[in-house]
Design a protein around this motif. Structure first.
Motif, short mmCIF file in Angstrom:
data_model
loop_
_atom_site.label_atom_id
_atom_site.label_comp_id
_atom_site.label_asym_id
_atom_site.label_seq_id
_atom_site.Cartn_x
_atom_site.Cartn_y
_atom_site.Cartn_z
N HIS A 621 23.84 40.13 59.11
CA HIS A 621 25.49 39.99 59.17
C HIS A 621 26.17 40.13 58.02
N ILE A 622 27.26 40.51 57.99
CA ILE A 622 28.35 40.56 56.96
C ILE A 622 29.19 39.40 57.14
N ASN A 623 29.36 38.64 56.35
CA ASN A 623 30.33 37.36 56.66
C ASN A 623 31.75 37.86 56.92
N LEU A 624 31.99 37.75 57.99
CA LEU A 624 33.47 37.98 58.74
C LEU A 624 34.62 37.36 57.99
N GLU A 625 34.36 35.84 57.61
CA GLU A 625 35.33 35.40 56.88
C GLU A 625 35.58 35.82 55.49
N LEU A 626 34.56 36.45 54.83
CA LEU A 626 34.82 37.10 53.56
C LEU A 626 35.35 38.31 53.92
N LEU A 627 35.00 38.91 54.66
CA LEU A 627 35.60 40.30 54.83
C LEU A 627 37.15 40.16 55.30
N GLU A 628 37.34 39.14 56.08
CA GLU A 628 38.81 39.07 56.30
C GLU A 628 39.74 38.59 55.36
N ALA A 629 39.11 37.59 54.27
CA ALA A 629 39.84 37.40 53.22
C ALA A 629 40.07 38.37 52.16
N VAL A 630 39.01 39.46 52.04
CA VAL A 630 39.01 40.55 51.22
C VAL A 630 40.33 41.47 51.64
N HIS A 631 40.20 41.59 52.99
CA HIS A 631 41.15 42.54 53.55
C HIS A 631 42.61 42.15 53.41
N LEU A 632 42.98 40.77 53.61
CA LEU A 632 44.22 40.15 53.41
C LEU A 632 44.65 40.16 52.08
N ILE A 633 43.89 39.76 51.14
CA ILE A 633 44.41 39.48 49.72
C ILE A 633 44.71 40.91 49.29
N CYS A 634 43.80 42.18 49.60
CA CYS A 634 44.24 43.40 49.33
C CYS A 634 45.34 43.88 49.91
N ALA A 635 45.70 43.55 50.91
CA ALA A 635 46.93 44.09 51.65
C ALA A 635 48.18 43.18 51.31
N MET A 636 47.98 41.84 50.61
CA MET A 636 48.91 41.19 49.94
C MET A 636 49.31 41.85 48.61
N LEU A 637 48.13 42.10 47.82
CA LEU A 637 48.64 42.80 46.61
C LEU A 637 49.29 44.33 46.79
N LEU A 638 49.12 44.70 47.87
CA LEU A 638 50.06 46.01 47.92
C LEU A 638 51.24 45.79 48.78
N GLU A 639 51.47 44.87 49.54
CA GLU A 639 52.63 44.75 50.28
C GLU A 639 53.60 43.88 49.77
N VAL A 640 53.45 42.99 49.09
CA VAL A 640 54.42 42.27 48.36
C VAL A 640 55.19 42.96 47.66
N PRO A 641 54.66 43.69 46.48
CA PRO A 641 55.53 44.63 45.92
C PRO A 641 56.43 45.79 46.31
#
Length: 790
Positions: A621-641
């Motif tokens: 398995h690929i850790n789904l919690e880690l995967l979700e955290a990485v996706h949302l952090i990347c989206a935050m760094l792109l969406e906020v500016p």
């Protein structure tokens, strides 16, 4: 006028002394009258009416012993248990099981020295099989009531503790379930006769029981094959060949005991007259072992799997020693009638067998067992150790195919070997190598005492013959080949096998090998190498037309590429890789790591069963919690500016969202009247996003740092420092867009102090101390082209 019967009762003695013939003719009427008189008589119970001590010999009363009654009660409880098993009533099964054990104790106390009844052992086997079948049927478990499900779990624990006491008897029963062994109550007729009346048991009946027991023994002896009673030196090649054909022709027929067939084939292999005949018998042993578990929905039992693997290793060793013997799937033994072992000098000797199919079936069974076993138990770890045995089997099969020049099948075996190691890091691979070395040392040490006692076995031939006949019956360890050795470098091994597949494999095999290589590069932080391999292979264009398992492998490779890009600090590339997975809202299904519950998705039981068969084992398995955290952090760094740029008018009025999942979560978060402390990954990232939109990058970093998923990444401190720099840059961009309209110029020194950034980055200066806002090239992020979804 008075009746003559009444006159006889009151009158003369002459009428009372009537003839015996008249009394016999009136026997029925007298009995009825006596019953009526007894009914009228006070103090006599009406339940005793009709009872008489002068019963006829045909209706003689039989008194049974206490021992017989105990065993009859035990058999009756077994029948009740079977009835409750038919209706799946585990509450009643639990109660009756306790009752059955108490009855067994009482029965064994009354029967001094008697063995455990065969009916009790049979009941334990049936209960064990029924429990395994019920636990495998998840649909039936869901429909159970809470009370019934609780009783099922209780019985699971009780049988796990109770059955090892009778494991030997259960194994013997499974091997010979149709044996007509008599019960203890049937064997000892003398014990039952001691408590009965002298008239009920006679010597003639004892003799009849003895004759019946001898008949049972004679039937058992008739069932035993004549070949098994012969001296192995007297058995000829023709006799083994005929018996082998007879057993093969009986396969699949009703009433044939499959386990007895396996033992017969194993015996034929031990008495075979030549390597080709021995290989032929062993190949059919493997086929017969596969027949024991014909269902593809359930996995093969662990002892059977190990026995299959050990038998195939034995076959490959024989093929290596006698290279004139060749396995051929298309060979038909019926077309060639051999009466003796062919000589090696006359050329190749063909034997039926599909080695690649056997190896692939064993791999599938290992995969299915890891799907079913609870990953949090010691049994799962023990099962994972069997990967070493399978690796040895695949390596020996690859050597045989290389000697034969069969490149097509060699590529199939190479793919199976790659799929066992593409998701393993170097540390895990080194641990497997050490474990393989330890297993070889343990097996070598276990063989030394056996070698020392060979002289003693020669002195006692009967014991040696018995040990040879029973060899492999309870074998649970696999002898690794002496020349088996894993490659020191996992990367070198993987690339060698992949090169072989690219050269000789078909399209599907090549595609899977490429995806495995991409996955392997990604987990070793080679994002650019994985990206180039994916783009050069053009798999993103052809993968929608491939089978579902290949699509799952593609999704896993892309997800791992996103994690690799995030570890390298490439936020845009990481978001591009993960956005398509989260856009569908079915991440578990796309990665084959479970099934998400959705109101709009109605699956049939067949669809759910197929979905479960595609699930990945827990260690893959690929850790789904880690995967979700990485996706949302990347989206935050792109969406906020981007939001800040849209608000100040620096972008088009209608802004297209970069990440719809992030937009949806942020919208729900902003609508909340009261916001509590963050609890999960989404709450932490949303709280960090709100702080970042206000320009407070420090608070945003605190929320992100408090996530527990950072411990899953290698080099935690380096990753957190990288995340700190990304939040500082994102906070600076957001501040400039949000507050730029209030200033004509900004001080670079003041900005560096606010966001703790150096004036020089990558060896280049930012420019003068004061610069105009229009000269800064701070444009919002444009959504790049997304890769096609699977």
């Amino acid at each position: 006028m008075a009746s003559r019967f009444w006159a006889a009762a009151s009158g003369s003695e002459e009428e009372e002394s009537g003839s015996e013939s008249e009394e016999e003719s009136s026997e029925d009427s007298d009995s009825s009258s006596s019953e009526s008189d007894a009914a009228r008589r006070p103090g006599v119970s009406r339940f005793l009416v009709g009872s008489s001590d002068s019963d006829s010999d045909d209706d003689r009363r039989v008194v049974r012993s206490t021992r017989d009654r105990r065993f009859d009660e035990l058999n009756g409880t077994c029948d009740e248990l079977r009835n409750k098993m038919h209706i799946n009533d585990w509450n009643a099964i639990q109660t009756l099981f306790d009752k059955l054990n108490k009855q067994l104790e009482k029965a064994l106390k009354t029967a001094d020295g008697a063995p455990v009844p065969r009916s009790y052992i049979k009941m334990l086997v049936e209960l064990d099989d029924f429990l395994t079948q019920t636990l495998a049927n998840r649909d039936a478990k869901k429909k159970m009531s809470p009370t019934n499900a609780k009783a099922l779990n209780t019985m699971k624990q009780r049988l796990r503790k109770h059955n090892p006491t009778y494991q030997t008897q259960m194994d013997a029963f499974r091997e010979h379930p149709e044996s007509s062994e008599p019960e203890p109550s049937e064997v000892d007729s003398d014990a039952s006769g001691s408590d009965s009346d002298d008239e009920s048991k006679s010597g003639g009946e004892d003799e009849e029981d003895g004759e019946g027991f001898e008949k049972i023994k004679s039937k058992q002896e008739k069932k035993k094959d004549k070949l098994l009673t012969m001296n192995p030196q007297e058995i000829t090649y023709d006799m083994v060949s005929k018996k082998l054909k007879e057993v093969i022709m009986a396969r699949g027929k009703k009433g044939v005991d499959r386990r007895e067939q396996v033992e017969m084939l194993q015996y034929l292999a031990s008495v075979a007259k030549g390597p080709s005949q021995q290989v032929e018998a062993l190949v059919h042993v493997v086929s017969a072992l596969f027949d024991i578990n014909p269902s593809m929905s359930t996995h093969m039992a662990l002892p059977i799997w190990k026995r299959c693997t050990g038998t195939l290793l034995q076959v490959l060793e024989l093929l290596q020693q006698h290279q004139h013997v060749v396995l051929d799937e298309s060979y038909d033994s019926g077309l060639e009638d051999r009466t003796e072992e062919p000589e090696a000098s006359k050329g190749e000797v063909l034997v039926w067998g599909n080695l690649v199919a056997f190896v692939e079936r064993l791999d599938d069974e290992l995969f299915k067992s890891l799907q079913v076993i609870d990953p949090h138990t010691h049994q799962y770890m023990e099962r994972m150790r069997d990967e070493v045995a399978f690796s040895a089997l695949a390596a020996k099969a690859a050597e045989y195919l290389e000697r034969r020049g069969d490149n097509k099948n060699q590529a199939r075996i190479a793919l199976r070997r790659v799929e066992h190691f593409y998701f393993k890091t170097d540390a895990v691979y080194d641990a497997i190598r050490r474990m393989a070395a330890v297993q070889k040392e343990q097996l070598d040490a276990a063989e030394k005492p056996a070698e020392e006692t060979e002289a003693d076995m020669e002195q006692d031939p009967e014991d040696a013959e018995m040990e040879a006949a029973t060899a492999g019956m309870g074998k649970e360890t696999i002898q690794l080949p002496a020349d088996f050795q894993m490659d020191e470098s996992c990367q070198r091994f993987l690339y060698q096998q992949a090169a072989l597949i690219y050269k000789h494999g078909d399209e599907r095999t090549k595609a899977r090998a490429m995806l495995c290589t991409i996955f392997f590069k990604a987990i070793h932080d080679d994002f650019h190498g994985a990206r180039d391999a994916l783009l050069m292979s053009h798999l993103q264009d052809s993968v929608p037309q491939m089978d579902i398992s290949t699509q799952i492998l593609y999704n896993r490779a892309v997800a791992q590429m996103g994690l690799a890009a995030f570890r390298a600090g490439l936020v845009v590339q990481a978001h591009n890789c993960l956005s398509e997975l989260y856009a569908s809202g079915r991440v578990k299904e796309l990665l084959a790591q479970g099934m998400s519950l959705s109101r709009n998705q109605d699956r049939t039981p067949e669809q759910e069963k197929l979905e479960r068969r595609r699930q990945m084992p827990f260690h893959m398995h690929i850790n789904l919690e880690l995967l979700e955290a990485v996706h949302l952090i990347c989206a935050m760094l792109l969406e906020v500016p981007s939001r800040a740029a849209t608000a100040c008018g620096a972008a088009e009025a209608r802004r297209r969202p970069i990440s719809k999942p992030w937009e949806r979560l942020m919208s729900n978060f902003e609508k909340q009247t009261f916001t509590g402390p963050p609890e999960n990954v989404r709450d932490h990232v949303m709280a960090a996003s709100r702080a970042l939109m206000g320009g407070d990058w420090r608070q945003a970093y605190e929320h992100v740092e408090s996530l527990t998923v950072w411990s899953l990444l290698a080099g935690k401190e380096d990753r957190l420092n990288l995340m700190r720099n990304k939040l500082q840059e994102c906070g600076l961009r957001t501040y400039l867009f949000a507050s730029g309209s209030y200033y004509q110029s900004l001080s670079l020194e003041q900005l560096c102090q606010m966001f703790e950034l150096p004036e020089e980055r990558d060896g280049h200066a930012h420019g003068s101390r004061r610069y105009h806002m229009l000269d800064m090239q701070m444009s919002p992020h444009k959504n790049p082209k997304q890769p096609p979804s699977v």
